[in-house]
Motif scaffolding. Structure first.
Motif, PDB file in Angstrom:
ATOM      1  N   GLU A 110       0.803  -1.219   0.000  1.00 47.38           N
ATOM      2  CA  GLU A 110       0.000   0.000   0.000  1.00 47.38           C
ATOM      3  C   GLU A 110       0.839   1.273   0.000  1.00 47.38           C
ATOM      4  OE1 GLU A 110      -3.104   0.476  -0.534  1.00 47.38           O
ATOM      5  OE2 GLU A 110      -3.914  -1.536  -0.319  1.00 47.38           O
ATOM      6  N   ASN A 111       2.014   1.239   0.627  1.00 47.68           N
ATOM      7  CA  ASN A 111       2.801   2.474   0.702  1.00 47.68           C
ATOM      8  C   ASN A 111       3.869   2.582  -0.385  1.00 47.68           C
ATOM      9  OD1 ASN A 111       5.117   1.101   1.509  1.00 47.68           O
ATOM     10  ND2 ASN A 111       5.081   1.850   3.602  1.00 47.68           N
ATOM     11  N   GLY A 112       3.801   1.723  -1.382  1.00 43.86           N
ATOM     12  CA  GLY A 112       4.738   1.822  -2.497  1.00 43.86           C
ATOM     13  C   GLY A 112       6.121   1.271  -2.194  1.00 43.86           C
ATOM     14  N   GLN A 113       6.197   0.253  -1.329  1.00 47.87           N
ATOM     15  CA  GLN A 113       7.464  -0.415  -0.992  1.00 47.87           C
ATOM     16  C   GLN A 113       8.449   0.504  -0.264  1.00 47.87           C
ATOM     17  OE1 GLN A 113       7.688  -3.780  -1.480  1.00 47.87           O
ATOM     18  NE2 GLN A 113       5.607  -3.599  -2.247  1.00 47.87           N
ATOM     19  N   HIS A 114       7.967   1.199   0.751  1.00 48.17           N
ATOM     20  CA  HIS A 114       8.807   2.088   1.565  1.00 48.17           C
ATOM     21  C   HIS A 114       8.851   1.571   3.004  1.00 48.17           C
ATOM     22  CE1 HIS A 114       9.340   5.166  -1.509  1.00 48.17           C
ATOM     23  NE2 HIS A 114       8.077   4.935  -1.837  1.00 48.17           N
ATOM     24  N   PRO A 115       9.748   0.628   3.310  1.00 50.58           N
ATOM     25  CA  PRO A 115       9.798   0.060   4.664  1.00 50.58           C
ATOM     26  C   PRO A 115      10.136   1.088   5.737  1.00 50.58           C
ATOM     27  CG  PRO A 115      11.679  -0.658   3.359  1.00 50.58           C
ATOM     28  CD  PRO A 115      10.757   0.064   2.421  1.00 50.58           C
ATOM     29  N   GLU A 116      10.788   2.167   5.360  1.00 49.64           N
ATOM     30  CA  GLU A 116      11.158   3.190   6.346  1.00 49.64           C
ATOM     31  C   GLU A 116       9.948   3.949   6.883  1.00 49.64           C
ATOM     32  OE1 GLU A 116      11.263   5.167   2.313  1.00 49.64           O
ATOM     33  OE2 GLU A 116      11.883   3.238   3.103  1.00 49.64           O
ATOM     34  N   THR A 117       8.797   3.800   6.242  1.00 50.98           N
ATOM     35  CA  THR A 117       7.599   4.497   6.708  1.00 50.98           C
ATOM     36  C   THR A 117       6.650   3.591   7.496  1.00 50.98           C
ATOM     37  OG1 THR A 117       6.356   4.104   4.674  1.00 50.98           O
ATOM     38  CG2 THR A 117       7.719   6.102   4.763  1.00 50.98           C
ATOM     39  N   ILE A 118       7.103   2.385   7.815  1.00 53.12           N
ATOM     40  CA  ILE A 118       6.302   1.462   8.615  1.00 53.12           C
ATOM     41  C   ILE A 118       6.779   1.531  10.061  1.00 53.12           C
ATOM     42  CG2 ILE A 118       5.654  -0.950   8.996  1.00 53.12           C
ATOM     43  CD1 ILE A 118       6.049  -1.350   5.972  1.00 53.12           C
ATOM     44  N   VAL A 119       5.853   1.792  10.967  1.00 48.36           N
ATOM     45  CA  VAL A 119       6.180   1.910  12.384  1.00 48.36           C
ATOM     46  C   VAL A 119       5.466   0.789  13.142  1.00 48.36           C
ATOM     47  CG1 VAL A 119       5.993   3.354  14.449  1.00 48.36           C
ATOM     48  CG2 VAL A 119       6.434   4.408  12.214  1.00 48.36           C
ATOM     49  N   GLU A 120       6.260  -0.092  13.755  1.00 48.39           N
ATOM     50  CA  GLU A 120       5.666  -1.158  14.559  1.00 48.39           C
ATOM     51  C   GLU A 120       5.495  -0.658  15.982  1.00 48.39           C
ATOM     52  OE1 GLU A 120       6.117  -5.916  15.432  1.00 48.39           O
ATOM     53  OE2 GLU A 120       7.417  -4.948  13.967  1.00 48.39           O
ATOM     54  N   LEU A 121       4.265  -0.711  16.459  1.00 53.33           N
ATOM     55  CA  LEU A 121       3.939  -0.176  17.777  1.00 53.33           C
ATOM     56  C   LEU A 121       4.076  -1.248  18.857  1.00 53.33           C
ATOM     57  CD1 LEU A 121       0.754   1.874  16.837  1.00 53.33           C
ATOM     58  CD2 LEU A 121       3.080   2.725  17.153  1.00 53.33           C
ATOM     59  N   PRO A 122       4.661  -0.906  20.002  1.00 52.77           N
ATOM     60  CA  PRO A 122       4.792  -1.861  21.092  1.00 52.77           C
ATOM     61  C   PRO A 122       3.502  -2.018  21.897  1.00 52.77           C
ATOM     62  CG  PRO A 122       5.824   0.203  21.699  1.00 52.77           C
ATOM     63  CD  PRO A 122       5.371   0.346  20.278  1.00 52.77           C
ATOM     64  N   ARG A 123       2.578  -1.071  21.743  1.00 52.57           N
ATOM     65  CA  ARG A 123       1.294  -1.136  22.471  1.00 52.57           C
ATOM     66  C   ARG A 123       0.199  -1.577  21.508  1.00 52.57           C
ATOM     67  NH1 ARG A 123       2.215   4.032  20.939  1.00 52.57           N
ATOM     68  NH2 ARG A 123       0.470   5.228  20.113  1.00 52.57           N
ATOM     69  N   GLU A 124      -0.980  -1.841  22.060  1.00 54.06           N
ATOM     70  CA  GLU A 124      -2.108  -2.274  21.241  1.00 54.06           C
ATOM     71  C   GLU A 124      -2.543  -1.182  20.269  1.00 54.06           C
ATOM     72  OE1 GLU A 124      -5.315  -3.506  23.768  1.00 54.06           O
ATOM     73  OE2 GLU A 124      -4.357  -5.408  24.237  1.00 54.06           O
ATOM     74  N   ILE A 125      -3.007  -1.624  19.120  1.00 55.74           N
ATOM     75  CA  ILE A 125      -3.564  -0.723  18.115  1.00 55.74           C
ATOM     76  C   ILE A 125      -4.863  -1.360  17.624  1.00 55.74           C
ATOM     77  CG2 ILE A 125      -2.080  -1.782  16.369  1.00 55.74           C
ATOM     78  CD1 ILE A 125      -2.271   0.744  14.722  1.00 55.74           C
ATOM     79  N   GLU A 126      -5.902  -0.579  17.523  1.00 57.48           N
ATOM     80  CA  GLU A 126      -7.189  -1.083  17.053  1.00 57.48           C
ATOM     81  C   GLU A 126      -7.470  -0.517  15.665  1.00 57.48           C
ATOM     82  OE1 GLU A 126      -8.844  -3.426  18.641  1.00 57.48           O
ATOM     83  OE2 GLU A 126      -7.516  -3.330  20.373  1.00 57.48           O
ATOM     84  N   LEU A 127      -7.915  -1.371  14.773  1.00 61.60           N
ATOM     85  CA  LEU A 127      -8.289  -0.927  13.431  1.00 61.60           C
ATOM     86  C   LEU A 127      -9.547  -0.083  13.544  1.00 61.60           C
ATOM     87  CD1 LEU A 127      -7.777  -1.092  10.379  1.00 61.60           C
ATOM     88  CD2 LEU A 127      -9.295  -3.071  10.347  1.00 61.60           C
ATOM     89  N   ASP A 128      -9.490   1.128  13.035  1.00 62.68           N
ATOM     90  CA  ASP A 128     -10.628   2.027  13.107  1.00 62.68           C
ATOM     91  C   ASP A 128     -10.751   2.750  11.776  1.00 62.68           C
ATOM     92  OD1 ASP A 128     -12.661   3.747  13.697  1.00 62.68           O
ATOM     93  OD2 ASP A 128     -11.713   4.603  15.469  1.00 62.68           O
ATOM     94  N   MET A 129     -11.629   2.264  10.937  1.00 65.21           N
ATOM     95  CA  MET A 129     -11.820   2.855   9.622  1.00 65.21           C
ATOM     96  C   MET A 129     -12.975   3.853   9.603  1.00 65.21           C
ATOM     97  SD  MET A 129      -9.349   1.417   8.088  1.00 65.21           S
ATOM     98  CE  MET A 129      -9.571   1.760   6.372  1.00 65.21           C
ATOM     99  N   GLY A 130     -13.595   4.094  10.752  1.00 62.60           N
ATOM    100  CA  GLY A 130     -14.750   4.971  10.805  1.00 62.60           C
ATOM    101  C   GLY A 130     -14.455   6.393  11.238  1.00 62.60           C
ATOM    102  N   LYS A 131     -13.247   6.668  11.649  1.00 61.42           N
ATOM    103  CA  LYS A 131     -12.916   8.000  12.142  1.00 61.42           C
ATOM    104  C   LYS A 131     -12.438   8.906  11.026  1.00 61.42           C
ATOM    105  CE  LYS A 131     -11.886   7.038  16.865  1.00 61.42           C
ATOM    106  NZ  LYS A 131     -12.183   8.068  17.799  1.00 61.42           N
ATOM    107  N   ARG A 132     -12.544  10.201  11.273  1.00 63.76           N
ATOM    108  CA  ARG A 132     -11.987  11.179  10.348  1.00 63.76           C
ATOM    109  C   ARG A 132     -10.472  11.081  10.430  1.00 63.76           C
ATOM    110  NH1 ARG A 132     -14.613  15.178  13.340  1.00 63.76           N
ATOM    111  NH2 ARG A 132     -12.622  16.244  13.278  1.00 63.76           N
ATOM    112  N   PRO A 133      -9.759  11.306   9.333  1.00 64.33           N
ATOM    113  CA  PRO A 133      -8.297  11.180   9.328  1.00 64.33           C
ATOM    114  C   PRO A 133      -7.581  11.968  10.414  1.00 64.33           C
ATOM    115  CG  PRO A 133      -9.100  11.368   7.099  1.00 64.33           C
ATOM    116  CD  PRO A 133     -10.285  11.571   8.017  1.00 64.33           C
TER     117      PRO A 133
END
Length: 84
Positions: free
Chosen positions: A52-75
């Motif tokens: 999705e990000n055009g093969q840019h691994p430097e822009t991927i941030v792995e979070l140590p805490r929980e993250i919930e998928l939320d597609m309903g919020k404003r950006p």
């Protein structure tokens, strides 16, 4: 013939957060909520984020805490919620 869906958004400055939700599923979500998904493995979440990000691994941030998928919020609200 296999059909491949084009990336949703391919700006190299786009951050994609990757981590586990409260159920232990892997989540990948773009910082502004433009795209995201749930995955059974870390490898699949990273693969999706890279696609999705055009093969840019430097822009991927792995979070140590929980993250919930939320597609309903404003950006703008997704970024402020993550900072809290």
């Amino acid at each position: 013939m296999k059909l491949v869906e084009p990336p949703s958004y391919s700006s190299p400055s786009t951050i994609v957060f990757v981590g586990r939700n409260h159920r232990g599923q892997w989540v990948a979500q773009e910082q502004n909520g433009l795209y995201g998904g749930l995955f059974v493995s870390r490898a699949q979440a990273i693969k999706y984020a890279l696609f999705e990000n055009g093969q840019h691994p430097e822009t991927i941030v792995e979070l140590p805490r929980e993250i919930e998928l939320d597609m309903g919020k404003r950006p703008s609200s997704i970024v402020s919620q993550r900072a809290a």
